[in-house]
Design a protein around this motif. Structure first.
Motif, PDB file in Angstrom:
ATOM      1  N   ALA A   1      26.072  34.104  33.169  1.00 47.25           N
ATOM      2  CA  ALA A   1      26.730  34.093  34.476  1.00 47.25           C
ATOM      3  C   ALA A   1      28.250  34.014  34.318  1.00 47.25           C
ATOM      4  CB  ALA A   1      26.220  32.921  35.294  1.00 47.25           C
ATOM      5  N   ILE A   2      28.701  33.404  33.212  1.00 51.50           N
ATOM      6  CA  ILE A   2      30.148  33.260  33.003  1.00 51.50           C
ATOM      7  C   ILE A   2      30.747  34.549  32.457  1.00 51.50           C
ATOM      8  CG2 ILE A   2      31.861  32.124  31.549  1.00 51.50           C
ATOM      9  CD1 ILE A   2      30.326  29.570  31.859  1.00 51.50           C
ATOM     10  N   ARG A   3      30.039  35.159  31.486  1.00 53.71           N
ATOM     11  CA  ARG A   3      30.549  36.386  30.869  1.00 53.71           C
ATOM     12  C   ARG A   3      30.696  37.483  31.918  1.00 53.71           C
ATOM     13  NH1 ARG A   3      26.007  36.788  27.139  1.00 53.71           N
ATOM     14  NH2 ARG A   3      26.222  34.957  25.824  1.00 53.71           N
ATOM     15  N   GLY A   4      31.826  38.121  31.938  1.00 50.75           N
ATOM     16  CA  GLY A   4      32.018  39.240  32.852  1.00 50.75           C
ATOM     17  C   GLY A   4      32.412  38.817  34.245  1.00 50.75           C
ATOM     18  N   SER A   5      32.306  37.522  34.568  1.00 53.87           N
ATOM     19  CA  SER A   5      32.801  37.117  35.887  1.00 53.87           C
ATOM     20  C   SER A   5      33.989  36.167  35.729  1.00 53.87           C
ATOM     21  CB  SER A   5      31.685  36.481  36.714  1.00 53.87           C
ATOM     22  OG  SER A   5      31.241  35.301  36.113  1.00 53.87           O
ATOM     23  N   ALA A   6      33.747  34.983  35.154  1.00 51.29           N
ATOM     24  CA  ALA A   6      34.855  34.052  34.979  1.00 51.29           C
ATOM     25  C   ALA A   6      35.627  34.357  33.699  1.00 51.29           C
ATOM     26  CB  ALA A   6      34.343  32.620  34.945  1.00 51.29           C
ATOM     27  N   MET A   7      34.977  35.062  32.783  1.00 50.14           N
ATOM     28  CA  MET A   7      35.600  35.354  31.496  1.00 50.14           C
ATOM     29  C   MET A   7      35.227  36.784  31.131  1.00 50.14           C
ATOM     30  SD  MET A   7      34.424  33.782  27.881  1.00 50.14           S
ATOM     31  CE  MET A   7      34.792  32.076  28.116  1.00 50.14           C
ATOM     32  N   SER A   8      36.208  37.592  30.797  1.00 46.57           N
ATOM     33  CA  SER A   8      35.830  38.949  30.387  1.00 46.57           C
ATOM     34  C   SER A   8      36.679  39.381  29.218  1.00 46.57           C
ATOM     35  CB  SER A   8      35.949  39.927  31.550  1.00 46.57           C
ATOM     36  OG  SER A   8      37.239  39.874  32.071  1.00 46.57           O
TER      37      SER A   8
ATOM     38  N   GLN B   1      30.081  53.266  36.277  1.00 44.41           N
ATOM     39  CA  GLN B   1      30.183  52.096  35.407  1.00 44.41           C
ATOM     40  C   GLN B   1      30.946  50.962  36.078  1.00 44.41           C
ATOM     41  OE1 GLN B   1      30.969  52.772  31.155  1.00 44.41           O
ATOM     42  NE2 GLN B   1      30.870  54.943  31.583  1.00 44.41           N
ATOM     43  N   MET B   2      31.986  51.336  36.843  1.00 40.71           N
ATOM     44  CA  MET B   2      32.785  50.295  37.468  1.00 40.71           C
ATOM     45  C   MET B   2      32.022  49.631  38.602  1.00 40.71           C
ATOM     46  SD  MET B   2      36.672  51.656  37.270  1.00 40.71           S
ATOM     47  CE  MET B   2      37.306  50.035  37.628  1.00 40.71           C
ATOM     48  N   VAL B   3      31.154  50.410  39.285  1.00 43.66           N
ATOM     49  CA  VAL B   3      30.325  49.823  40.338  1.00 43.66           C
ATOM     50  C   VAL B   3      29.251  48.938  39.700  1.00 43.66           C
ATOM     51  CG1 VAL B   3      28.614  50.377  42.099  1.00 43.66           C
ATOM     52  CG2 VAL B   3      30.779  51.598  42.030  1.00 43.66           C
ATOM     53  N   ASP B   4      28.689  49.430  38.597  1.00 41.41           N
ATOM     54  CA  ASP B   4      27.620  48.682  37.930  1.00 41.41           C
ATOM     55  C   ASP B   4      28.052  47.279  37.528  1.00 41.41           C
ATOM     56  OD1 ASP B   4      25.762  50.574  38.215  1.00 41.41           O
ATOM     57  OD2 ASP B   4      25.689  51.226  36.124  1.00 41.41           O
ATOM     58  N   VAL B   5      29.284  47.139  37.025  1.00 38.60           N
ATOM     59  CA  VAL B   5      29.684  45.811  36.560  1.00 38.60           C
ATOM     60  C   VAL B   5      29.894  44.846  37.718  1.00 38.60           C
ATOM     61  CG1 VAL B   5      30.672  46.551  34.372  1.00 38.60           C
ATOM     62  CG2 VAL B   5      32.125  46.440  36.391  1.00 38.60           C
ATOM     63  N   GLN B   6      29.863  45.350  38.954  1.00 41.16           N
ATOM     64  CA  GLN B   6      29.988  44.442  40.101  1.00 41.16           C
ATOM     65  C   GLN B   6      28.618  44.045  40.634  1.00 41.16           C
ATOM     66  OE1 GLN B   6      33.017  45.769  43.056  1.00 41.16           O
ATOM     67  NE2 GLN B   6      33.216  47.532  41.717  1.00 41.16           N
ATOM     68  N   TYR B   7      27.597  44.132  39.769  1.00 39.38           N
ATOM     69  CA  TYR B   7      26.239  43.917  40.269  1.00 39.38           C
ATOM     70  C   TYR B   7      26.036  42.539  40.885  1.00 39.38           C
ATOM     71  CZ  TYR B   7      25.318  41.096  36.106  1.00 39.38           C
ATOM     72  OH  TYR B   7      25.359  40.124  35.158  1.00 39.38           O
ATOM     73  N   ARG B   8      26.914  41.599  40.541  1.00 41.30           N
ATOM     74  CA  ARG B   8      26.742  40.246  41.066  1.00 41.30           C
ATOM     75  C   ARG B   8      27.157  40.142  42.537  1.00 41.30           C
ATOM     76  NH1 ARG B   8      29.064  39.066  35.985  1.00 41.30           N
ATOM     77  NH2 ARG B   8      27.680  37.904  34.622  1.00 41.30           N
ATOM     78  N   ASP B   9      28.102  41.023  42.922  1.00 43.46           N
ATOM     79  CA  ASP B   9      28.673  40.888  44.259  1.00 43.46           C
ATOM     80  C   ASP B   9      27.716  41.388  45.321  1.00 43.46           C
ATOM     81  OD1 ASP B   9      30.736  40.080  42.788  1.00 43.46           O
ATOM     82  OD2 ASP B   9      32.015  41.836  43.147  1.00 43.46           O
TER      83      ASP B   9
ATOM     84  N   ALA C   1      40.813  47.608  33.650  1.00 42.36           N
ATOM     85  CA  ALA C   1      40.458  47.539  35.067  1.00 42.36           C
ATOM     86  C   ALA C   1      39.059  46.961  35.242  1.00 42.36           C
ATOM     87  CB  ALA C   1      40.520  48.935  35.678  1.00 42.36           C
ATOM     88  N   MET C   2      38.125  47.390  34.397  1.00 44.11           N
ATOM     89  CA  MET C   2      36.758  46.893  34.503  1.00 44.11           C
ATOM     90  C   MET C   2      36.683  45.410  34.191  1.00 44.11           C
ATOM     91  SD  MET C   2      34.552  49.981  32.895  1.00 44.11           S
ATOM     92  CE  MET C   2      32.928  49.267  32.962  1.00 44.11           C
ATOM     93  N   ALA C   3      37.455  44.992  33.183  1.00 38.81           N
ATOM     94  CA  ALA C   3      37.407  43.589  32.789  1.00 38.81           C
ATOM     95  C   ALA C   3      37.985  42.700  33.887  1.00 38.81           C
ATOM     96  CB  ALA C   3      38.169  43.397  31.483  1.00 38.81           C
ATOM     97  N   LEU C   4      38.969  43.221  34.618  1.00 34.15           N
ATOM     98  CA  LEU C   4      39.643  42.375  35.602  1.00 34.15           C
ATOM     99  C   LEU C   4      39.015  42.474  36.988  1.00 34.15           C
ATOM    100  CD1 LEU C   4      43.352  42.879  34.574  1.00 34.15           C
ATOM    101  CD2 LEU C   4      41.908  40.895  34.179  1.00 34.15           C
ATOM    102  N   GLN C   5      38.038  43.335  37.140  1.00 41.57           N
ATOM    103  CA  GLN C   5      37.459  43.609  38.437  1.00 41.57           C
ATOM    104  C   GLN C   5      36.900  42.369  39.114  1.00 41.57           C
ATOM    105  OE1 GLN C   5      35.653  47.839  39.643  1.00 41.57           O
ATOM    106  NE2 GLN C   5      34.528  46.676  38.137  1.00 41.57           N
ATOM    107  N   ALA C   6      36.323  41.487  38.315  1.00 46.28           N
ATOM    108  CA  ALA C   6      35.676  40.305  38.885  1.00 46.28           C
ATOM    109  C   ALA C   6      36.648  39.134  39.010  1.00 46.28           C
ATOM    110  CB  ALA C   6      34.476  39.917  38.031  1.00 46.28           C
ATOM    111  N   ASN C   7      37.946  39.399  38.894  1.00 49.44           N
ATOM    112  CA  ASN C   7      38.936  38.321  38.959  1.00 49.44           C
ATOM    113  C   ASN C   7      38.659  37.184  37.997  1.00 49.44           C
ATOM    114  OD1 ASN C   7      41.186  38.679  40.545  1.00 49.44           O
ATOM    115  ND2 ASN C   7      39.948  38.536  42.426  1.00 49.44           N
ATOM    116  N   PRO C   8      38.538  37.454  36.720  1.00 51.84           N
ATOM    117  CA  PRO C   8      38.201  36.380  35.769  1.00 51.84           C
ATOM    118  C   PRO C   8      39.351  35.381  35.644  1.00 51.84           C
ATOM    119  CG  PRO C   8      38.891  38.328  34.585  1.00 51.84           C
ATOM    120  CD  PRO C   8      38.856  38.708  36.031  1.00 51.84           C
ATOM    121  N   SER C   9      39.013  34.152  35.244  1.00 54.74           N
ATOM    122  CA  SER C   9      40.113  33.217  35.004  1.00 54.74           C
ATOM    123  C   SER C   9      40.628  33.347  33.576  1.00 54.74           C
ATOM    124  CB  SER C   9      39.678  31.788  35.298  1.00 54.74           C
ATOM    125  OG  SER C   9      38.404  31.549  34.794  1.00 54.74           O
ATOM    126  N   LEU C  10      39.808  33.971  32.699  1.00 57.99           N
ATOM    127  CA  LEU C  10      40.279  34.194  31.326  1.00 57.99           C
ATOM    128  C   LEU C  10      39.930  35.611  30.890  1.00 57.99           C
ATOM    129  CD1 LEU C  10      41.446  33.090  28.614  1.00 57.99           C
ATOM    130  CD2 LEU C  10      39.122  32.517  27.990  1.00 57.99           C
TER     131      LEU C  10
END
Lengths: 323, 278, 322
Positions: C87-94, C113-121, C166-175
């Motif tokens: 849950a942390i990987r790819g959202s809070a940390m990427s 691919q960019m839509v896919d990585v937002q699967y949590r939203d 862009a993909m890594a930052l899409q989820a607004n990670p803190s790190l």
């Protein structure tokens, strides 16, 4: 000093689609020019460096110089003989006089041979087996500063720097007149880069061999090279004495490359010349000056007229508005 | 090599395979010493006996000792497997490397040849050959060699193609190395690993093929013992006694298990991507 | 909450190999303050990749973590279960890797691919696509709407790296962990990516852990620097402290032998003689002793302590007075 290599208007082209495909698509030209109208010379005992970014055609030019790519036009004279017109036999004897150092230090060594066999490989290839190969291997290892027992090691047991030294030893095996080195410091750590450059410099001083070095790393150019050429889209945009290039480069692309080099100083004030966009495709070369699509100083005439050649003997460039 | 064997022996599956393979090879090699009877000597009085101390696997319809026949049958099976795989391998290696390294017209030609062979079912091919020259051990070997050349050739070709573009091959070219030297010294040692695994896993297939052809009466001529002919004899006697069939299948099962396990653990050891402890 | 988004304390990572236990990381300390860019410098074999793998908890099967903690937003990552970590990987940390071509799936379009990585939203497809478009725009890709339909091979290396960012930052990670993101790129593109990262960090307020062997890039981009050698952190401090007043002999040597630093033409460049010690039989005392010019007697026997030589500037060396 005489010239060991004289290249004149060299053009290397690659076929991008077949004859039939070209007919169907109606395009007249199924070729792209990877290297176009390049002229340069290498003097005996000097290092000529070719700087360019990926896709600039610098490796293609090096391969053409080594006789691996056919040239479409132009001539490359080596000691007065044109290598583009050599038959197989002449080519074989030319290959004995040059050697190539590949970009990947470990990957360019045959993985199932030990170091001793690797560095004596040139003797086998050119049927010089009557020599004492063990002694030759010891001599070469000593030359590049590796202990004798390394001849028993295999490539995967070597670090990047050691593998590079083995590559240098192999390149020196047959006392070449010219060494072509493709990115000699690529993939090496900063501290090892220095070691390899020192080694190349020392060997050149001792053996008087000429070198053709291609690199994208301007930092190393200053320390090894006598003359430098900058390549963009398969053409030289500027060439001259290395000191001159570093002190008073005039082509905007050279200036951009020079200033793109981040310094190890957090407060360094760099007057950076930033380039716009990306390198254009070789299939659609820009009109006029081919650099005008990215040039920060683009002005009238750049986009439709080919830039004039400015030649001051020691400094050569092609630009409408040199800086 | 010894190190490799040691590492195979460390894994239970590899050890099992290794032991089986060694046992099978030894028993075939020393068949004349181990076998209690002459495998083709008839003894009508003791025909169709069940296993006993005298006849470990019983006897067949002509009173021949099945245990001895199985041991000698192993000789035939291994001889066929080794000769045919070795020949197919050598031809396949040469053709495969030429296809992978040579000009594209040669590649196309060799691949066409491979595909032509592969389009024949092996057994049909064998039937045709028997119809022409009659059954014999040599014919079995020739059929197996021809039909398995493409298997090795194709693997070698793919391997060669991936190695061809490596920098070290380019480096050899610039130094002026001849095609022969590049193939022999630089390509061959690098493609041999996967090939040896393939070959060791092919041994049971070839043995089964030989048994199959002999079963159909297209392989070794009677009375020479072969696992296939033992099975064939047993097949006709299935209503009287199960023992000949059992005697003929046991070695086939063992040899398949042995070489498959050995090949698989060999592959795990050699293939660095599958290696657990890097 | 502490001021650090990531805080690694006394972390060790070992690998079980056929030859013995390889001590890839030994007692590492590292802090990433909120909203800052921390650079990790070190040569090959210093444990940079192991460090990343242990932060994202994707260590090889034969790795063990004998001691230490990795606190990320006040939670010890080493104590989390697989699902919580996922849950942390790819959202809070990427993470952004070195080679963009192998990071992007070659058979799917960039948009997909960019839509896919937002699967949590919990958003509609159109909203996700809109978000992807904005992200592409923010990393400086012209005509983002049209580009979303294209496939990775239709982009140049620099563009691909922008897309990975862009993909890594899409989820607004803190790190954001950046593993040598500019190494595969040409110098002029490298500078562009460095500027981009700096700007994005300012706008989005995330922290960046930037791994590189290029001292110039670190100096230009980072606020803090961590220097690693043979599985240890030997020095840590603000970028000015470390570059202007390097305390550890290794840092000093590293800075000296960078060909970029030597402006005068020289036929003989400085080097660091010797090799990295074998990490299966780690030598006693200081790991850098064999290559150090100023080794003391105690360097052979005692492992140097991790000390603060100046406020916020840490070093592990016997030769430095705390």
């Amino acid at each position: 000093m005489s010239n060991i290599v004289e290249a004149c208007n060299v053009r290397v082209r690659f076929r991008i689609h077949g004859t039939l495909q070209a007919l169907l698509k109606g395009s007249k030209d199924p070729f792209i020019d990877a290297v176009r109208d390049v002229s340069f010379s290498i003097r005996e005992g000097e290092t000529f460096t070719l700087v360019g970014e990926s896709g600039s055609g610098k490796s293609t030019l090096a391969m053409a110089l080594a006789g691996l790519h056919k040239t479409a036009e132009g001539s490359i004279l080596f000691n007065g003989e044109d290598i583009t017109k050599m038959d197989d036999e002449a080519m074989q004897s030319y290959r004995k006089k040059i050697s190539f150092m590949w970009q990947n230090p470990v990957g360019s060594l045959s993985p199932r041979l030990n170091v001793g066999s690797l560095i004596t490989e040139p003797f086998h290839i050119h049927n010089l087996k009557q020599k004492d190969l063990k002694a030759e291997s010891d001599r070469l290892l000593q030359l590049v500063g590796l202990p004798k027992h390394f001849s028993e090691r295999y490539p995967h047991q070597l670090s990047g720097g050691q593998a590079r030294r083995v590559g240098v030893a192999r390149a020196l095996a047959l006392h070449p007149k010219l060494i072509i080195a493709d990115e000699p410091t690529a993939g090496l750590d900063v501290s090892v880069q220095g070691e390899i450059l020192n080694l190349l410099n020392r060997l050149q001083d001792e053996l008087g061999v000429s070198m053709f070095v291609i690199t994208h790393n301007l930092n190393i150019v200053r320390h090894i090279s006598d003359r430098t050429a900058i390549m963009y889209l398969g053409r030289f945009v500027e060439q001259g004495d290395t000191d001159n290039i570093f002190a008073k480069a005039k082509h905007p692309y050279t200036l951009a490359l020079l200033s793109a080099n981040p310094e190890a100083d957090p407060d360094a004030k760099i007057n950076r010349i930033e380039l716009k966009g990306e390198v254009p495709s070789l299939m659609m070369r820009p009109t006029g000056c081919e650099f005008h699509t990215r040039c920060p100083f683009v002005s009238s005439g750049c986009s439709d007229q080919f830039p004039p050649v400015l030649n001051e003997g020691k400094h050569w460039l092609t630009c409408h508005y040199p800086r | 090599m010894i190190l490799l064997l040691k590492r195979i022996a460390r894994e239970p599956m590899g050890l099992f395979g290794l032991v089986l393979v060694v046992l099978i090879i030894l028993s075939a090699l020393f068949a004349s010493v181990i076998a209690p009877y002459d495998p083709i000597a008839l003894n009508i009085k003791e025909r169709l006996q069940d296993p006993s101390i005298n006849h470990l696997l019983g006897t067949d319809q002509l009173g021949r000792d099945l245990f001895s026949r199985v041991l000698y049958g192993g000789q035939v099976a291994l001889k066929v497997a080794l000769i045919s795989i070795a020949s197919a391998l050598s031809i396949g290696v040469v053709l495969g490397m030429l296809a992978g390294f040579g000009p594209s017209w040669l590649d196309n030609l060799i691949m066409l040849f491979f595909d032509t062979i592969r389009s024949f079912p092996t057994v049909m091919f064998a039937l045709a050959a028997v119809a022409l020259v009659g059954p014999s051990l040599g014919m079995v070997i020739v059929v197996i060699v021809i039909t398995s050349i493409p298997n090795y050739g194709r693997v070698i070709r793919t391997q060669t193609l991936t190695i061809k573009n490596n920098e070290f091959i380019q480096a050899e070219r610039v130094m002026g190395a001849s095609l022969g030297r590049i193939l022999r010294v630089h390509v061959l040692p690098n493609v041999m690993g996967p090939l040896m695994i393939l070959a060791s896993m092919d041994i049971p297939t070839v043995v089964a093929l030989e048994a199959g052809l002999s079963f159909l009466g297209m392989g070794v001529k009677p009375p020479t013992p072969s696992w296939g002919s033992i099975l064939n004899d047993g097949y006709t006697l299935i209503r009287n006694t199960p023992w000949p069939i059992i005697a003929g299948s046991i070695p086939l099962i063992l040899i398949t298990l042995g070489f498959t396990f050995l090949g698989e653990s060999l592959r795990d050891l050699i293939d660095p991507k599958l290696r657990k402890n890097l | 909450m502490s001021d650090h988004v990531l805080s690694i304390k006394d972390l060790s990572v070992h690998y079980e190999t056929n030859a013995g236990v390889l001590q890839a990381l030994r007692h590492i300390n590292l802090d990433v303050p909120k909203g800052s860019i921390v650079g990790v410098v070190g040569e090959s074999g210093c444990g940079k990749s192991t460090l990343i793998s242990s932060i994202i908890r994707l260590l090889a099967e034969n790795a063990t973590v004998p001691n230490g903690s990795i606190e990320f937003e006040d939670e010890d990552l080493l104590k989390l279960g697989q699902e919580e970590m996922r849950a942390i990987r790819g959202s809070a940390m990427s993470i952004v890797f070195q080679d963009p071509m192998s990071t992007l799936n070659p058979v799917l379009s960039i948009g997909r691919q960019m839509v896919d990585v937002q699967y949590r939203d919990n958003k509609t497809y159109a909203e996700k696509l809109q978000r992807s478009k904005e992200m592409l725009e923010s990393v400086g890709i012209p005509d983002p709407a049209g580009r979303l339909k294209q496939f990775p091979h239709e982009f140049s290396g620099g563009m691909q790296q922008r897309i990975s960012i862009a993909m890594a930052l899409q989820a607004n990670p803190s790190l954001l962990i950046a593993d040598e993101p500019t190494t595969a790129l040409d110098a002029t593109l490298e500078v562009q990516i460095v500027h981009l990262l700096k700007e994005l960090q300012k706008n989005m307020g995330c922290s960046i852990l930037f791994i590189s062997h290029h001292l110039g890039v670190i100096a230009e981009l980072c606020d803090f620097v961590v220097v690693m050698y043979a599985g240890e952190v030997v020095e840590e401090g603000s970028v000015r402290d470390v570059f202007y007043h390097p305390a550890h002999p290794y840092t000093r040597k590293l800075l000296q032998c960078d060909p970029a630093v030597i402006v005068e033409k020289s036929r003989h460049l400085p080097t660091i003689p010797g090799e990295i010690p074998n990490l299966i039989e780690v030598p006693r005392g200081c790991v850098f002793r064999d290559r150090c010019d100023s080794a003391l007697a105690q360097c052979a026997t005692q492992v140097p302590e991790w000390d603060e030589c100046q406020t916020g500037h840490f070093v592990s060396c016997h030769g430095v007075d705390s």
